[in-house]
Design a protein around this motif. Structure first.
Motif, PDB file in Angstrom:
ATOM      1  N   ALA A 146       0.855  -1.196   0.000  1.00  0.00           N
ATOM      2  CA  ALA A 146       0.000   0.000   0.000  1.00  0.00           C
ATOM      3  C   ALA A 146       0.880   1.230   0.000  1.00  0.00           C
ATOM      4  CB  ALA A 146      -0.916   0.003   1.212  1.00  0.00           C
ATOM      5  N   ASP A 147       0.529   2.190  -0.830  1.00  0.00           N
ATOM      6  CA  ASP A 147       1.202   3.485  -0.839  1.00  0.00           C
ATOM      7  C   ASP A 147       0.348   4.487  -0.072  1.00  0.00           C
ATOM      8  OD1 ASP A 147       3.357   2.627  -2.390  1.00  0.00           O
ATOM      9  OD2 ASP A 147       2.229   2.933  -4.248  1.00  0.00           O
ATOM     10  N   ALA A 148       1.005   5.308   0.736  1.00  0.00           N
ATOM     11  CA  ALA A 148       0.298   6.333   1.508  1.00  0.00           C
ATOM     12  C   ALA A 148       1.196   7.544   1.669  1.00  0.00           C
ATOM     13  CB  ALA A 148      -0.114   5.791   2.877  1.00  0.00           C
ATOM     14  N   LEU A 149       0.591   8.682   1.928  1.00  0.00           N
ATOM     15  CA  LEU A 149       1.357   9.869   2.265  1.00  0.00           C
ATOM     16  C   LEU A 149       1.855   9.767   3.700  1.00  0.00           C
ATOM     17  CD1 LEU A 149      -0.926  12.615   0.674  1.00  0.00           C
ATOM     18  CD2 LEU A 149       1.269  11.768  -0.209  1.00  0.00           C
ATOM     19  N   ASN A 150       3.054  10.291   3.933  1.00  0.00           N
ATOM     20  CA  ASN A 150       3.620  10.260   5.282  1.00  0.00           C
ATOM     21  C   ASN A 150       2.678  10.868   6.315  1.00  0.00           C
ATOM     22  OD1 ASN A 150       6.007   9.053   4.543  1.00  0.00           O
ATOM     23  ND2 ASN A 150       7.064  10.986   4.156  1.00  0.00           N
ATOM     24  N   GLU A 151       1.940  11.878   5.892  1.00  0.00           N
ATOM     25  CA  GLU A 151       1.080  12.588   6.838  1.00  0.00           C
ATOM     26  C   GLU A 151      -0.229  11.861   7.123  1.00  0.00           C
ATOM     27  OE1 GLU A 151      -0.792  16.145   4.747  1.00  0.00           O
ATOM     28  OE2 GLU A 151       0.773  15.507   3.322  1.00  0.00           O
ATOM     29  N   ASN A 152      -0.488  10.797   6.392  1.00  0.00           N
ATOM     30  CA  ASN A 152      -1.742  10.057   6.596  1.00  0.00           C
ATOM     31  C   ASN A 152      -1.560   9.076   7.759  1.00  0.00           C
ATOM     32  OD1 ASN A 152      -4.230   8.864   6.410  1.00  0.00           O
ATOM     33  ND2 ASN A 152      -4.071   8.334   4.238  1.00  0.00           N
ATOM     34  N   ARG A 153      -1.435   9.669   8.939  1.00  0.00           N
ATOM     35  CA  ARG A 153      -1.136   8.847  10.115  1.00  0.00           C
ATOM     36  C   ARG A 153      -2.260   7.860  10.438  1.00  0.00           C
ATOM     37  NH1 ARG A 153       0.624  14.021  11.334  1.00  0.00           N
ATOM     38  NH2 ARG A 153       2.898  14.213  11.637  1.00  0.00           N
TER      39      ARG A 153
ATOM     40  N   ASP B 274       9.856   7.228   0.750  1.00  0.00           N
ATOM     41  CA  ASP B 274      10.339   7.823  -0.499  1.00  0.00           C
ATOM     42  C   ASP B 274       9.750   9.226  -0.607  1.00  0.00           C
ATOM     43  OD1 ASP B 274      11.323   8.405  -2.956  1.00  0.00           O
ATOM     44  OD2 ASP B 274      10.044   6.994  -4.071  1.00  0.00           O
ATOM     45  N   GLY B 275      10.480  10.212  -0.093  1.00  0.00           N
ATOM     46  CA  GLY B 275       9.979  11.578  -0.109  1.00  0.00           C
ATOM     47  C   GLY B 275       8.732  11.696   0.740  1.00  0.00           C
ATOM     48  N   PRO B 276       7.667  12.275   0.180  1.00  0.00           N
ATOM     49  CA  PRO B 276       6.437  12.453   0.971  1.00  0.00           C
ATOM     50  C   PRO B 276       5.593  11.187   1.071  1.00  0.00           C
ATOM     51  CG  PRO B 276       6.116  13.329  -1.229  1.00  0.00           C
ATOM     52  CD  PRO B 276       7.566  12.892  -1.162  1.00  0.00           C
ATOM     53  N   GLU B 277       6.030  10.124   0.413  1.00  0.00           N
ATOM     54  CA  GLU B 277       5.239   8.898   0.379  1.00  0.00           C
ATOM     55  C   GLU B 277       5.934   7.788   1.167  1.00  0.00           C
ATOM     56  OE1 GLU B 277       4.302   7.743  -3.579  1.00  0.00           O
ATOM     57  OE2 GLU B 277       3.699   9.760  -4.201  1.00  0.00           O
ATOM     58  N   VAL B 278       5.136   6.821   1.583  1.00  0.00           N
ATOM     59  CA  VAL B 278       5.653   5.640   2.256  1.00  0.00           C
ATOM     60  C   VAL B 278       4.964   4.423   1.677  1.00  0.00           C
ATOM     61  CG1 VAL B 278       3.973   5.918   4.138  1.00  0.00           C
ATOM     62  CG2 VAL B 278       5.963   4.469   4.479  1.00  0.00           C
ATOM     63  N   GLN B 279       5.757   3.411   1.363  1.00  0.00           N
ATOM     64  CA  GLN B 279       5.193   2.158   0.865  1.00  0.00           C
ATOM     65  C   GLN B 279       5.215   1.129   1.990  1.00  0.00           C
ATOM     66  OE1 GLN B 279       7.202  -0.703  -1.913  1.00  0.00           O
ATOM     67  NE2 GLN B 279       5.458  -0.241  -3.251  1.00  0.00           N
ATOM     68  N   CYS B 280       4.058   0.576   2.281  1.00  0.00           N
ATOM     69  CA  CYS B 280       3.930  -0.445   3.319  1.00  0.00           C
ATOM     70  C   CYS B 280       3.803  -1.815   2.668  1.00  0.00           C
ATOM     71  CB  CYS B 280       2.702  -0.183   4.184  1.00  0.00           C
ATOM     72  SG  CYS B 280       2.723   1.396   5.037  1.00  0.00           S
ATOM     73  N   THR B 281       4.503  -2.779   3.220  1.00  0.00           N
ATOM     74  CA  THR B 281       4.363  -4.170   2.807  1.00  0.00           C
ATOM     75  C   THR B 281       3.885  -4.966   4.015  1.00  0.00           C
ATOM     76  OG1 THR B 281       6.128  -3.952   1.178  1.00  0.00           O
ATOM     77  CG2 THR B 281       5.512  -6.187   1.836  1.00  0.00           C
ATOM     78  N   ILE B 282       2.769  -5.643   3.836  1.00  0.00           N
ATOM     79  CA  ILE B 282       2.114  -6.351   4.940  1.00  0.00           C
ATOM     80  C   ILE B 282       2.115  -7.837   4.625  1.00  0.00           C
ATOM     81  CG2 ILE B 282       0.001  -6.566   6.297  1.00  0.00           C
ATOM     82  CD1 ILE B 282      -0.736  -3.731   5.274  1.00  0.00           C
TER      83      ILE B 282
END
Length: 907
Positions: free
Chosen positions: A146-153, A171-179
Motif C-alpha cells: 500500500a502506498d500512503a502519504l507520510n502525513e496520513n497517520r 520515499d519523499g512524501p510517500e511511504v510504501q507499506c508491505t504487509i
C-alpha cells in the motif's frame, strides 16, 4: 456530516441471503461486509463525493474527482481475476470500501481502503481489511502493499495495528507499506482483542439494560410473558420497565402500551413472548424503534420465521438470545434483572451460567443457589441463533465479578474460535461443562432438542481437553466439582491422603480415588510415626489413616494439621461416620475438618455418609467453606478434576512448531489438479498420494508401482532388503481395506513367488486390478495408526492409536483438533492404551518418539493447509527405534473452499 448513519435506520434493508457476513464494529453496532456489486456504483460515488477535500487528497494523493470516479467504476465493475473489492454496509448505506489487486502477480496485491467521513475510529477500515486478508489468503496471496502519504497517520496506524508483520519504505512524501499475510498468533490475538471489545459493547444492552419491555405479557396468570414480567418486577429491577399489550394500560402495576413503537422510549432489551407466527413482525418493529437486544422465549418457529427473525436482528443492530429459551438473569448490583420464568430468583454470586436447555438451567440455578455460590449472570441460549457460549465467556472474563464459568452446550457454531477463547479464559477461571450427547441416543436427542447438528463424541472431548475445560458427565458431577473449585485451592498433584474414623469408609474412599485416576500412596515411616503419636491407641496411621471410632475432635484436628502440612500430600479427603462415642463426649469431628481448612495450601474435602444432599458447603472459621459429599466417589471425582486443572495450568501454553521442508503451494497445486479432473472428489491413486505426503516431508516406505507381472519382478529386484523379501499390495480405484479383501501378499522371497503372487491377484480380482504396489518387507516395529478427518464444523481432527488389521476392533485411539501444538502432539501420542509399547521395556528399546511426533505434526499441518483433505489414513504407521515410516496411506479429497474460523463475523 454522516454520524447519523449509525443512529437512524431507514425503512428498507438488503436481503440477508445476499450478504457475505455480518460483523460488529468497535462500538458494538452491526455492519454487513460483502463483495461490491455493479449496483453499488451510486453508493461508492456518494462515499467519495461526501469526503472532505483533505480526506480525498489523503486517499488519492490529490483532490481529484476523476480519480474518485474511476475508483468507483473499478470497484463496481465486473469480476476479474486477482481483484476483489469489499464494502461495509449498514441500513443500505455504504460506510467503507477496501480492495486489493494482484495485477497478475498472484502472490502480492496492492490494497486501498476508504471510510466515510464521520465514521473514522469506529473500526470500519480495520474490519474491512480483516475480511480482505482472509479472502486474499484463500486465493494464495501472501503479501499486501500500500502506498500512503507520510502525513496520513490514520491509515498508517490502521496498517500497523492489524497485528500483521509490516515493513515501511520511505520515499519523499510517500511511504510504501508491505504487509505479510502470515497467520501468526500475533495477528489472531489482535483480531481476537478487537472482536472481544466489539462483542462486549454489543452485549451491554442485553445484560445491563436501562430499559426493558416485555412484549406479550398477558392478563392470564400462568402465561410465560406475564411470568417474566412478574419476575422482573419482583427481582429487584429498578430501572425502566414496560409491558406491551394492546388490551391493557397496566399489568402488575407496570405501564402497558399497545405496541413497541408506542413506548415512550426505545427499550434497550425487548423480551418477546408472543406466538411464533407473530415473532418476526414484533422483532422488525423492535428494530425500527431502536431496540438494541432481543430475548426471544417463544418456541416452535419454522424456517421462514427463523430467517425473518435473524434478518431483523442483523439489519437493525440487535443482539439476540434464543429463541426457545428460559430467559436471562443478571445479579449485577444496580441492574438485578431476572427475566426468566424459573420458579424462583437466583441467588447473587460469582458463577456465570449458560445453558441450551431450560430444564438444565433450572437445575443448575437451584444447585448453585443452594450451595451459596450463586450466579453473576445466567443466559438460557435456547436455539442459539446469535448469542453463544463464546460471547458469554468473553463477558464473564471482563465483568469483574465472575470467577467460575459453567456451560451446558449441545452444539457449537464456531468451535475453533470457542476453543481459542476458552484456552484464554480457563487460565483466569475454571470453565466447567456437562459433556452432553456422549451416546448415539444423546446426540439424536441434542440435535432434535436444539435444532442443531450433534457433535461427535471424540471431537467434542478433544475440544474440551485442549481448551482446559473441565467436562463432567452429569449435572450432579458438575455441581460437585464447582463446589470444590469455588472453595478450595488446587492440588499440586494427584496424591491423596485419606483420613477416616471408620475403616470400611476409608476403603471405599481409597477405591474411589484410584478409580478416578488419583493416587493413594503409602505414607513414609516418618509421617506414619508422626500420625501415630497424635491419634488414639489402636489407630492405623497408614493411607487410609484409620483414626478409629474413639478419635476426639482435638486429635483429628492435629492429625489433619500434620497431613495438610506434609510434603507427601497434595489433597486430603476426610470421610466420617457418626458414632455414639463422639456424641457422648460432645466432640464435633466435622468442626475439626472445617477448622483444618486454610491452615495449609492443600484442598480438604469431607465425605459424610449420612448426608442427605449430594454436596453441601460447610462454613469454615476463616470465612471460607469446605465441600462435604454424601459419598466418596463424588469427592474423588471432584478432586480428580481439580488435579487435572492444576496440571493444565502448570504447563505453559503450547505453540504450533515451525516445520522445515514443507511445500504448501505445491501441495495445493496437486490438490487443485486432482479436483480439476475429479470435480466430485475421490481417493488419490498411490503415486498421487505419495507426492502429496512428500510435500510435507512425511517418511514413506520405499515402493514402486507395477501394472504387469514383469514390472513387478523388476521392482522387487530393486527393492529387496537384506533378507530379500517383498510385499505385493493389489490396487484398484475405491479399494480401501486391502487386508480385508486379502489383497496383500507378504513374505515373497524370490522372483518366482513374486510372479505367482501377481498372477494370484490378477486372477482373483480380474476386471478390478489396475496394478500393484511393491514394497520391501518392513522390519519389526510397532504398528500404529495416524489419520485425520475433516469435520464440517470443527475442522480437522487428528486421530492416533493402535494400528494394523485389528485397529477397528481394538478402538484404541485418541484425538486432538488441528493445528496441533507441541503439547497437543505429546498428549495425543501418550493417551492411547498402547502408549507404553512406544517407551520400550522387557528388553525392547523405545521407538523414535521424536520422529513419531514429527509425522503427526506434519499430518496436522497438511490437514490445516488443505480443507479439501476430507480424510487421510496412515495404517500401518510403523514405529521403530531407528525411525518411523508410513507403510500404507489413503487420502480422500473433496471440493471444499477454505473457511477462516477466526474471521470476525456473527453467526
Amino acid at each position: 456530516m454522516q454520524d447519523d448513519i449509525l443512529d437512524h435506520p431507514p425503512t428498507h434493508a438488503p436481503p440477508v441471503h445476499a450478504l457475505l457476513a455480518h460483523a460488529l464494529l468497535a462500538d458494538g453496532t452491526t455492519v454487513c461486509i460483502r463483495p461490491a456489486r455493479p449496483d453499488d456504483l451510486p453508493g461508492v460515488r456518494r462515499l467519495y463525493e461526501e469526503m472532505s477535500p483533505e480526506n480525498l487528497r489523503l486517499r488519492f494523493f490529490a483532490v481529484s474527482p476523476s480519480s474518485a470516479a474511476a475508483a468507483a467504476v473499478r470497484a463496481c465493475g465486473p469480476h476479474r481475476p486477482g481483484y476483489r473489492a469489499l464494502v461495509a454496509e449498514r441500513h443500505g448505506r455504504l460506510l467503507g470500501l477496501a480492495e486489493y489487486d494482484t495485477g497478475g502477480s498472484g502472490t502480492e496485491a496492492e490494497i486501498s481502503v476508504a471510510v466515510a467521513d464521520g465514521l473514522h475510529h469506529r473500526g470500519v477500515g480495520t474490519l474491512l481489511l480483516e475480511h480482505l486478508v482472509s479472502a486474499a489468503r484463500a486465493e494464495g496471496v501472501t503479501a499486501f502493499t500500500a502506498d500512503a502519504l507520510n502525513e496520513n497517520r490514520a491509515v498508517l496506524k490502521v496498517f500497523a495495528d492489524l497485528g500483521l508483520r509490516t515493513t515501511r519504505h520511505f520515499d519523499g512524501p510517500e511511504v510504501q507499506c508491505t504487509i505479510a499475510l502470515d497467520a501468526s498468533d500475533t495477528y489472531l490475538s489482535a483480531v481476537e482483542d478487537r472482536g472481544r471489545a466489539a462483542d462486549l459493547a454489543s452485549l451491554v444492552p442485553l445484560l445491563e439494560p436501562h430499559t426493558v419491555a416485555v412484549v406479550g405479557a398477558g392478563r392470564r396468570p400462568g402465561s410465560v410473558g406475564r411470568a417474566i414480567l412478574h419476575h422482573i418486577k419482583t427481582g429487584g429491577f429498578t430501572r425502566r420497565l414496560f409491558a406491551v399489550n394492546p388490551a391493557a394500560d397496566s399489568l402488575l402495576a407496570v405501564p402497558s402500551y399497545p405496541s413497541v413503537s408506542a413506548l415512550p422510549v426505545p427499550p434497550d432489551l425487548a423480551v418477546i413472548a408472543v406466538p411464533a407466527e407473530a415473532v418476526p413482525a414484533v422483532a422488525e418493529e423492535c428494530g425500527r424503534s431502536g431496540t438494541r437486544a432481543l430475548l426471544v422465549v417463544t418456541a416452535g418457529l419454522d424456517a421462514d420465521q427463523s430467517r425473518q427473525l435473524l434478518a431483523a436482528c442483523r439489519n437493525h443492530d440487535m443482539r439476540m438470545v434464543g429463541p426457545n429459551c428460559l430467559g436471562i438473569s443478571t445479579t449485577e448490583p444496580g441492574v438485578d434483572l431476572d427475566a426468566t420464568f424459573a420458579a424462583g430468583h437466583p441467588r447473587a454470586g460469582t458463577a456465570g451460567l449458560a445453558v441450551q436447555s431450560g430444564g438444565v438451567g433450572i437445575a443448575l440455578l437451584d444447585g448453585l443457589s443452594r450451595l451459596g455460590i450463586g450466579v453473576s449472570s445466567f443466559v438460557s441460549l435456547g436455539d442459539k441463533y446469535d448469542v453463544s457460549g463464546n460471547d458469554l465467556l468473553q463477558w464473564w472474563e471482563s465483568d469483574g465479578r465472575t470467577d467460575l464459568a459453567l456451560l451446558h452446550l449441545e452444539s457449537f457454531g464456531n468451535p475453533r474460535a470457542f476453543s481459542r477463547t476458552a484456552r484464554r479464559v480457563t487460565r483466569r477461571m475454571p470453565v466447567l461443562t456437562v459433556d452432553a450427547g456422549r451416546t448415539d441416543a444423546g446426540r439424536r436427542a441434542a440435535a432434535s432438542h436444539t435444532a442443531a447438528a450433534a457433535t461427535p463424541t471424540m471431537t467434542r472431548q478433544a475440544l474440551f481437553t485442549q481448551a482446559g475445560i473441565t467436562a463432567a458427565h452429569s449435572i450432579g458431577e458438575l455441581l460437585e466439582t464447582a463446589a470444590l473449585l469455588h472453595t478450595q485451592p488446587l492440588p499440586d498433584g494427584p496424591r491423596v491422603v485419606i483420613v477416616t474414623n471408620a475403616g470400611g469408609a476409608g476403603v471405599l474412599a481409597a477405591d474411589a480415588c484410584a478409580e478416578a485416576g488419583l493416587t493413594v500412596p503409602e505414607p513414609t515411616p516418618a509421617l506414619a510415626a508422626d500420625l501415630g503419636t497424635v491419634l488414639p491407641p489402636g489407630a492405623a496411621p497408614g493411607n487410609p489413616a484409620d483414626a478409629g471410632a474413639t478419635v476426639t475432635e482435638q486429635q483429628l484436628g492435629v492429625c489433619l494439621d500434620r497431613v495438610t502440612h506434609s510434603d507427601e500430600t497434595d489433597a486430603v479427603l476426610v470421610t466420617l461416620v457418626p458414632t455414639a462415642v463422639a456424641a457422648a463426649t460432645g466432640d464435633d469431628l466435622v468442626r475439626a475438618v472445617t477448622g483444618a481448612v486454610g491452615r495449609g495450601s492443600k484442598p480438604v474435602v469431607l465425605v459424610r455418609l449420612e448426608q442427605a444432599l449430594p454436596v453441601e458447603l460447610l462454613p469454615a472459621p476463616d470465612g471460607t467453606s469446605v465441600p462435604s459429599y454424601a459419598e466418596p466417589r463424588a469427592a474423588a471425582r471432584a478432586l480428580a478434576h481439580a488435579a487435572r486443572r492444576a496440571a493444565w495450568l502448570a504447563r505453559p501454553a503450547g505453540t504450533v512448531p515451525t516445520l522445515p521442508d514443507v511445500e504448501t503451494e505445491r501441495a495445493r497445486r496437486l490438490v487443485d489438479a486432482y479436483l480439476d479432473t475429479h470435480p466430485d472428489g475421490g481417493w488419490l491413486e498411490p503415486r498421487e498420494c505419495a507426492d502429496l505426503l512428500a510435500c510435507y516431508g512425511i517418511p514413506q516406505s520405499p515402493w514402486a508401482w507395477a501394472d504387469t507381472e514383469d514390472a513387478a519382478v523388476l521392482a522387487a529386484q530393486r527393492l529387496r532388503g537384506p533378507d530379500g523379501r517383498v510385499v505385493l499390495k493389489g490396487h484398484w480405484p475405491g479399494l480401501l481395506h486391502k487386508s480385508a479383501r486379502r489383497a496383500v501378499l507378504l513374505d515373497l522371497q524370490n522372483d518366482a513367488q513374486v510372479r505367482a503372487a501377481y498372477r494370484d491377484l490378477e486372477t482373483r480380482f480380474a476386471g478390478l486390478l489396475t496394478g500393484v504396489v511393491v514394497q520391501p518387507l518392513a522390519d519389526r516395529g510397532t504398528e500404529l495408526l495416524a489419520g485425520v478427518v475433516q469435520d464440517d464444523v470443527f475442522g480437522p481432527l487428528v486421530v492416533f492409536g493402535a494400528g494394523g488389521t485389528a485397529t477397528e476392533v481394538l478402538a484404541d485411539h485418541a484425538a486432538r483438533l488441528a493445528p496441533l501444538t507441541d503439547h497437543d502432539v505429546h498428549d495425543l501420542i501418550t493417551s492411547p492404551r498402547c502408549a507404553p509399547l512406544l517407551l520400550g521395556g522387557a528388553g525392547r528399546p523405545p521407538v523414535d518418539l521424536a520422529a513419531l511426533e514429527q509425522v503427526v505434526l506434519r499430518l496436522s499441518r497438511m490437514a490445516s493447509d488443505l480443507p479439501q483433505l476430507a480424510e487421510a489414513d496412515f495404517n500401518p504407521l510403523l514405529a521403530a527405534p531407528g525411525g518411523v515410516s508410513v507403510l500404507d496411506a489413503r487420502v480422500h479429497l473433496l471440493p471444499r473452499r477454505p473457511r477462516d474460523p477466526y474471521l470476525r463475523r456473527l453467526r
